[in-house]
Design a protein around this motif. Structure first.
Motif, PDB file in Angstrom:
ATOM      1  N   LEU A   1      -6.941  -6.520  -3.577  1.00  0.00           N
ATOM      2  CA  LEU A   1      -7.649  -7.318  -4.246  1.00  0.00           C
ATOM      3  C   LEU A   1      -6.937  -8.402  -5.444  1.00  0.00           C
ATOM      4  O   LEU A   1      -6.987  -9.444  -5.297  1.00  0.00           O
ATOM      5  CB  LEU A   1      -8.962  -6.627  -4.898  1.00  0.00           C
ATOM      6  CG  LEU A   1      -9.684  -7.503  -5.629  1.00  0.00           C
ATOM      7  CD1 LEU A   1     -10.622  -8.428  -4.910  1.00  0.00           C
ATOM      8  CD2 LEU A   1     -10.702  -6.582  -6.690  1.00  0.00           C
ATOM      9  N   GLY A   2      -6.054  -7.358  -6.176  1.00  0.00           N
ATOM     10  CA  GLY A   2      -5.358  -8.012  -7.079  1.00  0.00           C
ATOM     11  C   GLY A   2      -4.246  -9.015  -6.360  1.00  0.00           C
ATOM     12  O   GLY A   2      -4.287 -10.215  -7.069  1.00  0.00           O
TER      13      GLY A   2
ATOM     14  N   SER B   1      -9.096   4.349  -1.379  1.00  0.00           N
ATOM     15  CA  SER B   1      -9.870   3.200  -1.929  1.00  0.00           C
ATOM     16  C   SER B   1      -9.122   2.385  -3.130  1.00  0.00           C
ATOM     17  O   SER B   1      -9.021   1.172  -3.269  1.00  0.00           O
ATOM     18  CB  SER B   1     -10.984   3.563  -2.706  1.00  0.00           C
ATOM     19  OG  SER B   1     -10.820   4.597  -3.811  1.00  0.00           O
ATOM     20  N   LYS B   2      -8.134   3.062  -3.592  1.00  0.00           N
ATOM     21  CA  LYS B   2      -7.158   2.523  -4.491  1.00  0.00           C
ATOM     22  C   LYS B   2      -6.361   1.420  -3.679  1.00  0.00           C
ATOM     23  O   LYS B   2      -5.636   0.462  -4.175  1.00  0.00           O
ATOM     24  CB  LYS B   2      -6.314   3.445  -5.099  1.00  0.00           C
ATOM     25  CG  LYS B   2      -6.783   4.344  -6.232  1.00  0.00           C
ATOM     26  CD  LYS B   2      -5.804   5.464  -6.672  1.00  0.00           C
ATOM     27  CE  LYS B   2      -6.696   6.203  -7.828  1.00  0.00           C
ATOM     28  NZ  LYS B   2      -5.718   7.098  -8.228  1.00  0.00           N
TER      29      LYS B   2
ATOM     30  N   GLU C   1     -18.442  -5.234  -7.388  1.00  0.00           N
ATOM     31  CA  GLU C   1     -18.726  -3.793  -7.120  1.00  0.00           C
ATOM     32  C   GLU C   1     -20.058  -3.717  -7.247  1.00  0.00           C
ATOM     33  O   GLU C   1     -20.746  -2.434  -7.090  1.00  0.00           O
ATOM     34  CB  GLU C   1     -17.988  -2.966  -8.092  1.00  0.00           C
ATOM     35  CG  GLU C   1     -16.707  -3.048  -7.854  1.00  0.00           C
ATOM     36  CD  GLU C   1     -15.982  -1.981  -9.115  1.00  0.00           C
ATOM     37  OE1 GLU C   1     -14.993  -1.182  -8.599  1.00  0.00           O
ATOM     38  OE2 GLU C   1     -16.107  -2.212 -10.266  1.00  0.00           O
TER      39      GLU C   1
ATOM     40  N   SER D   1     -12.210   0.885   3.330  1.00  0.00           N
ATOM     41  CA  SER D   1     -10.878   1.893   3.640  1.00  0.00           C
ATOM     42  C   SER D   1     -11.463   2.860   4.572  1.00  0.00           C
ATOM     43  O   SER D   1     -12.665   3.186   5.003  1.00  0.00           O
ATOM     44  CB  SER D   1     -10.662   2.606   2.243  1.00  0.00           C
ATOM     45  OG  SER D   1     -11.765   3.502   2.084  1.00  0.00           O
TER      46      SER D   1
ATOM     47  N   LEU E   1     -15.450  -2.657  -1.961  1.00  0.00           N
ATOM     48  CA  LEU E   1     -15.598  -3.676  -2.699  1.00  0.00           C
ATOM     49  C   LEU E   1     -16.008  -4.943  -1.880  1.00  0.00           C
ATOM     50  O   LEU E   1     -15.690  -5.056  -0.632  1.00  0.00           O
ATOM     51  CB  LEU E   1     -14.557  -3.978  -3.735  1.00  0.00           C
ATOM     52  CG  LEU E   1     -13.257  -4.361  -3.162  1.00  0.00           C
ATOM     53  CD1 LEU E   1     -13.062  -5.838  -3.169  1.00  0.00           C
ATOM     54  CD2 LEU E   1     -12.308  -3.326  -4.265  1.00  0.00           C
TER      55      LEU E   1
ATOM     56  N   TYR F   1      -7.908  -1.911  -4.124  1.00  0.00           N
ATOM     57  CA  TYR F   1      -7.827  -2.528  -5.241  1.00  0.00           C
ATOM     58  C   TYR F   1      -6.462  -3.365  -5.487  1.00  0.00           C
ATOM     59  O   TYR F   1      -6.390  -4.236  -6.012  1.00  0.00           O
ATOM     60  CB  TYR F   1      -8.275  -1.632  -6.369  1.00  0.00           C
ATOM     61  CG  TYR F   1      -9.801  -1.606  -6.332  1.00  0.00           C
ATOM     62  CD1 TYR F   1     -10.313  -2.234  -7.060  1.00  0.00           C
ATOM     63  CD2 TYR F   1     -10.274  -0.390  -5.770  1.00  0.00           C
ATOM     64  CE1 TYR F   1     -11.874  -2.229  -7.257  1.00  0.00           C
ATOM     65  CE2 TYR F   1     -11.501  -0.203  -5.817  1.00  0.00           C
ATOM     66  CZ  TYR F   1     -12.509  -0.888  -6.495  1.00  0.00           C
ATOM     67  OH  TYR F   1     -13.747  -1.002  -6.542  1.00  0.00           O
TER      68      TYR F   1
ATOM     69  N   PRO G   1     -14.538 -10.891  -7.252  1.00  0.00           N
ATOM     70  CA  PRO G   1     -14.695  -9.416  -6.756  1.00  0.00           C
ATOM     71  C   PRO G   1     -16.015  -9.052  -7.403  1.00  0.00           C
ATOM     72  O   PRO G   1     -16.495  -9.158  -8.273  1.00  0.00           O
ATOM     73  CB  PRO G   1     -13.451  -9.088  -7.645  1.00  0.00           C
ATOM     74  CG  PRO G   1     -13.240  -9.871  -8.656  1.00  0.00           C
ATOM     75  CD  PRO G   1     -13.710 -11.155  -8.214  1.00  0.00           C
TER      76      PRO G   1
ATOM     77  N   SER H   1       0.825  -1.206   0.029  1.00  0.00           N
ATOM     78  CA  SER H   1      -0.046   0.046  -0.057  1.00  0.00           C
ATOM     79  C   SER H   1       0.845   1.211  -0.106  1.00  0.00           C
ATOM     80  O   SER H   1       2.025   1.266   0.447  1.00  0.00           O
ATOM     81  CB  SER H   1      -0.829   0.065   1.105  1.00  0.00           C
ATOM     82  OG  SER H   1      -0.265   0.047   2.518  1.00  0.00           O
TER      83      SER H   1
ATOM     84  N   CYS I   1     -15.725  -9.399  -1.867  1.00  0.00           N
ATOM     85  CA  CYS I   1     -15.084 -10.415  -2.452  1.00  0.00           C
ATOM     86  C   CYS I   1     -15.658 -11.765  -1.818  1.00  0.00           C
ATOM     87  O   CYS I   1     -15.668 -11.833  -0.698  1.00  0.00           O
ATOM     88  CB  CYS I   1     -13.571 -10.355  -2.678  1.00  0.00           C
ATOM     89  SG  CYS I   1     -13.085 -11.548  -3.876  1.00  0.00           S
TER      90      CYS I   1
END
Length: 211
Positions: A140-141, A133-134, A158, A82, A180, A137, A156, A40, A182
């Motif tokens: 998540l990846g 928020s980024k 949205e 977040s 998000l 993600y 995943p 992060s 999952c």
């Protein structure tokens, strides 16, 4: 075929889960550890992961997820959240964690904390929310590949009403916002999507090299 590429070709966004199959505690702990180790910005991790196990609560959340069956049928589900606001104590605690983990004198790294405060605190709320928020993600990846490596399916999502999730899970008062969802588990044998070839652009379409 390279193992990484094999994993990525194996995975897909599972639409139908086998409700009789559950992820082992060991494998789910690996999933959680993968999220914990996710990179992060600044290493600050302005995130929380809400693991929802309660069946009645998952049924309620399903209503606000356009009735997608993965919410209730998957073995596990996690809501990625977040922080709404990053406060001084978040950064101070991070600096303390660095010092403790690396056996460093806190006085030698306090400047890093001051630098983060200088960069983060002037952000307006919308910019900070977007930045935070980024980080979800990025996590998540990483966890999608972790799951593929374990041959655990993951979806995943949205497609949910974030304001309703925030209300039901009492997130706002915890300085959190849902970003998000999952779902995790094992694909059903009659999920037709599992047999479809993955459709992606070619490398020629996606890459160009500057020499």
């Amino acid at each position: 075929m390279n193992k990484i590429i094999e994993d990525l070709n194996w995975r897909y966004a599972t639409k139908k889960y086998d409700t009789t199959k559950k992820i082992s505690a060991e494998d789910f702990n690996t999933i959680k550890e993968s999220l914990r180790l996710s990179p992060s910005s600044f290493g600050l991790q302005p995130l929380k992961y809400i693991v929802v196990e309660n069946k009645e609560l998952r049924e309620e959340l399903k209503v606000h997820s356009f009735n997608q069956s993965q919410i209730t049928d998957a073995s596990h589900m996690i809501v990625f959240c977040s922080l709404i606001d990053i406060k001084e104590n978040h950064i101070d605690q991070y600096i303390e964690n660095i010092a403790k983990t690396r056996s460093q004198e806190i006085e030698k790294i306090v400047g890093f904390g001051d630098y983060m405060k200088k960069e983060i605190f002037p952000m307006d709320k919308s910019l900070l929310a977007n930045w935070n928020s980024k980080q979800a993600y990025i996590a998540l990846g990483q966890v999608l590949h972790t799951c593929a490596n374990l041959r655990i399916d993951a979806t995943p999502m949205e497609g949910f009403k974030a304001d309703k999730y925030d209300e039901i899970l009492c997130l706002t008062e915890q300085n959190l916002k849902s970003i998000l969802v999952c779902a995790f588990g094992y694909r059903s044998s009659d999920d037709l999507n599992s047999s479809l070839l993955k459709v992606r652009k070619s490398q020629n379409d996606l890459f160009y090299t500057i020499l």
